[in-house]
Design a protein around this motif. Sequence first.
Motif, PDB file in Angstrom:
ATOM      1  N   ALA A  97       0.814  -1.254  -0.037  1.00 27.50           N
ATOM      2  CA  ALA A  97       0.142   0.027  -0.006  1.00 27.50           C
ATOM      3  C   ALA A  97       0.928   1.316  -0.025  1.00 27.50           C
ATOM      4  O   ALA A  97       1.926   1.093   0.699  1.00 27.50           O
ATOM      5  CB  ALA A  97      -0.755  -0.130   1.138  1.00 27.50           C
ATOM      6  N   VAL A  98       0.403   2.455  -0.649  1.00 28.04           N
ATOM      7  CA  VAL A  98       1.323   3.741  -0.963  1.00 28.04           C
ATOM      8  C   VAL A  98       0.595   4.546   0.300  1.00 28.04           C
ATOM      9  O   VAL A  98      -0.516   4.860   0.238  1.00 28.04           O
ATOM     10  CB  VAL A  98       1.080   4.257  -2.155  1.00 28.04           C
ATOM     11  N   GLN A  99       1.454   5.138   1.185  1.00 24.43           N
ATOM     12  CA  GLN A  99       0.987   6.118   2.017  1.00 24.43           C
ATOM     13  C   GLN A  99       1.918   7.372   1.934  1.00 24.43           C
ATOM     14  O   GLN A  99       2.972   7.079   2.396  1.00 24.43           O
ATOM     15  CB  GLN A  99       0.898   5.556   3.471  1.00 24.43           C
ATOM     16  N   GLY A 100       1.344   8.263   1.222  1.00 23.71           N
ATOM     17  CA  GLY A 100       2.212   9.602   1.171  1.00 23.71           C
ATOM     18  C   GLY A 100       3.488   9.264   0.120  1.00 23.71           C
ATOM     19  O   GLY A 100       3.412   8.578  -0.984  1.00 23.71           O
ATOM     20  N   LYS A 101       4.632   9.388   0.760  1.00 20.93           N
ATOM     21  CA  LYS A 101       6.085   9.104  -0.043  1.00 20.93           C
ATOM     22  C   LYS A 101       6.584   7.751   0.259  1.00 20.93           C
ATOM     23  O   LYS A 101       7.852   7.507   0.085  1.00 20.93           O
ATOM     24  CB  LYS A 101       6.855  10.298   0.075  1.00 20.93           C
ATOM     25  N   VAL A 102       5.849   6.873   1.035  1.00 20.58           N
ATOM     26  CA  VAL A 102       6.254   5.650   1.352  1.00 20.58           C
ATOM     27  C   VAL A 102       5.370   4.468   0.836  1.00 20.58           C
ATOM     28  O   VAL A 102       4.135   4.707   0.972  1.00 20.58           O
ATOM     29  CB  VAL A 102       6.281   5.727   2.992  1.00 20.58           C
ATOM     30  N   LEU A 103       6.053   3.461   0.655  1.00 21.18           N
ATOM     31  CA  LEU A 103       5.360   2.152   0.023  1.00 21.18           C
ATOM     32  C   LEU A 103       5.456   1.191   1.246  1.00 21.18           C
ATOM     33  O   LEU A 103       6.822   0.987   1.697  1.00 21.18           O
ATOM     34  CB  LEU A 103       6.192   1.501  -1.139  1.00 21.18           C
ATOM     35  N   LYS A 104       4.329   0.864   1.695  1.00 21.30           N
ATOM     36  CA  LYS A 104       4.484  -0.127   2.845  1.00 21.30           C
ATOM     37  C   LYS A 104       4.221  -1.368   2.420  1.00 21.30           C
ATOM     38  O   LYS A 104       3.281  -1.835   1.638  1.00 21.30           O
ATOM     39  CB  LYS A 104       3.225   0.072   3.797  1.00 21.30           C
ATOM     40  N   LEU A 105       4.902  -2.509   2.628  1.00 21.34           N
ATOM     41  CA  LEU A 105       5.230  -3.685   2.255  1.00 21.34           C
ATOM     42  C   LEU A 105       4.881  -4.814   3.458  1.00 21.34           C
ATOM     43  O   LEU A 105       5.726  -4.707   4.380  1.00 21.34           O
ATOM     44  CB  LEU A 105       6.310  -4.011   1.589  1.00 21.34           C
ATOM     45  N   SER A 106       3.894  -5.755   3.420  1.00 20.78           N
ATOM     46  CA  SER A 106       3.943  -6.725   4.243  1.00 20.78           C
ATOM     47  C   SER A 106       4.255  -7.820   3.631  1.00 20.78           C
ATOM     48  O   SER A 106       3.410  -8.435   2.755  1.00 20.78           O
ATOM     49  CB  SER A 106       2.218  -6.900   4.840  1.00 20.78           C
ATOM     50  N   LEU A 107       5.517  -8.439   4.169  1.00 20.47           N
ATOM     51  CA  LEU A 107       5.903  -9.517   3.139  1.00 20.47           C
ATOM     52  C   LEU A 107       6.119 -10.932   3.962  1.00 20.47           C
ATOM     53  O   LEU A 107       7.189 -11.470   3.781  1.00 20.47           O
ATOM     54  CB  LEU A 107       7.147  -9.302   2.378  1.00 20.47           C
ATOM     55  N   GLY A 108       5.593 -11.100   5.273  1.00 16.88           N
ATOM     56  CA  GLY A 108       5.559 -12.135   6.117  1.00 16.88           C
ATOM     57  C   GLY A 108       6.707 -11.765   7.150  1.00 16.88           C
ATOM     58  O   GLY A 108       7.165 -12.924   7.724  1.00 16.88           O
ATOM     59  N   PHE A 109       7.457 -10.814   7.169  1.00 20.44           N
ATOM     60  CA  PHE A 109       8.284 -10.352   8.266  1.00 20.44           C
ATOM     61  C   PHE A 109       7.654 -10.225   9.454  1.00 20.44           C
ATOM     62  O   PHE A 109       6.222  -9.902   9.547  1.00 20.44           O
ATOM     63  CB  PHE A 109       9.238  -9.465   7.904  1.00 20.44           C
ATOM     64  N   SER A 110       8.311 -10.159  10.597  1.00 17.29           N
ATOM     65  CA  SER A 110       7.653  -9.755  11.826  1.00 17.29           C
ATOM     66  C   SER A 110       7.378  -8.276  11.956  1.00 17.29           C
ATOM     67  O   SER A 110       6.438  -7.608  12.903  1.00 17.29           O
ATOM     68  CB  SER A 110       8.406 -10.119  13.155  1.00 17.29           C
ATOM     69  N   HIS A 111       7.849  -7.600  10.749  1.00 15.61           N
ATOM     70  CA  HIS A 111       7.528  -5.927  10.882  1.00 15.61           C
ATOM     71  C   HIS A 111       7.091  -5.512   9.252  1.00 15.61           C
ATOM     72  O   HIS A 111       7.538  -6.485   8.348  1.00 15.61           O
ATOM     73  CB  HIS A 111       8.741  -5.279  11.096  1.00 15.61           C
ATOM     74  N   ASP A 112       6.377  -4.662   9.053  1.00 15.07           N
ATOM     75  CA  ASP A 112       6.310  -3.995   7.724  1.00 15.07           C
ATOM     76  C   ASP A 112       7.493  -3.354   7.088  1.00 15.07           C
ATOM     77  O   ASP A 112       8.302  -2.735   7.992  1.00 15.07           O
ATOM     78  CB  ASP A 112       5.340  -2.968   7.658  1.00 15.07           C
ATOM     79  N   VAL A 113       7.795  -3.448   5.967  1.00  8.76           N
ATOM     80  CA  VAL A 113       8.925  -2.806   5.325  1.00  8.76           C
ATOM     81  C   VAL A 113       8.516  -1.638   4.657  1.00  8.76           C
ATOM     82  O   VAL A 113       7.442  -1.413   3.805  1.00  8.76           O
ATOM     83  CB  VAL A 113       9.478  -3.877   4.091  1.00  8.76           C
ATOM     84  N   ASP A 114       9.125  -0.422   5.116  1.00 10.21           N
ATOM     85  CA  ASP A 114       8.712   0.849   4.484  1.00 10.21           C
ATOM     86  C   ASP A 114       9.861   1.221   3.357  1.00 10.21           C
ATOM     87  O   ASP A 114      11.048   1.171   3.979  1.00 10.21           O
ATOM     88  CB  ASP A 114       8.866   1.795   5.569  1.00 10.21           C
ATOM     89  N   PHE A 115       9.254   1.354   2.063  1.00 16.45           N
ATOM     90  CA  PHE A 115      10.261   1.643   1.203  1.00 16.45           C
ATOM     91  C   PHE A 115       9.812   3.061   0.432  1.00 16.45           C
ATOM     92  O   PHE A 115       8.824   3.726   0.298  1.00 16.45           O
ATOM     93  CB  PHE A 115      10.083   1.010  -0.109  1.00 16.45           C
ATOM     94  N   GLU A 116      10.966   4.255   0.992  1.00 11.52           N
ATOM     95  CA  GLU A 116      10.824   5.451   0.604  1.00 11.52           C
ATOM     96  C   GLU A 116      10.859   5.681  -1.031  1.00 11.52           C
ATOM     97  O   GLU A 116      11.796   5.171  -1.677  1.00 11.52           O
ATOM     98  CB  GLU A 116      12.131   6.297   1.105  1.00 11.52           C
TER      99      GLU A 116
END
Length: 177
Positions: A97-116
């Motif tokens: 999901a895109v939130q502003g200038k960040v792409l939030k990825l849920s890829l099975g890790f214990s945390h979400d990956v935030d991609f600028e």
Amino acid sequence: MSRIGKKPVSVPAGVTATVTGQAVKVKGPKGELSFVVPDEVSVELKEGAIKVDPRDDSKKARSLWGTSRSQVSNLIQGVSQGFEKKLEINGVGYKAAVQGKVLKLSLGFSHDVDFEIPAGILIATPKPTEIVISGINAQVVGQTAAKIRDYRRPEPYKGKGVKYADEFIFRKEGKKK
């Protein structure tokens, strides 16, 4: 002889190109790009087309000839049409999901990956399992897609992970009893 290098790059309507020395600047409806051609290759603009030729018959000049022509062609395609890469996400609970200038990825890790999201790149998520990356610079679009894919590459057993839309994943057979 370079088959690609022999063809001149035509400049379409709505796009202005200027060649000053070794620098090529292209301006179009999507933006402006520039490229400095290596010294082993000469570049000139005539009759609405950009022609690239090697300065001598050395191996380096001949190898840079087709590469330089492709770079100039990518500039013109970028400012007129742009480039686009599509990624698909496979896996239970995997989403983007895109939130502003960040792409939030849920890829099975214990945390979400935030991609600028880098400057000059537009990322859209039409579906939670689909990512569309677009921009005018082919190199930056491809590099961004590769970085996102590297967070969770597709694995060969179930195909879970982030893959290019046109990529084929070779599947392996699992354990046998």
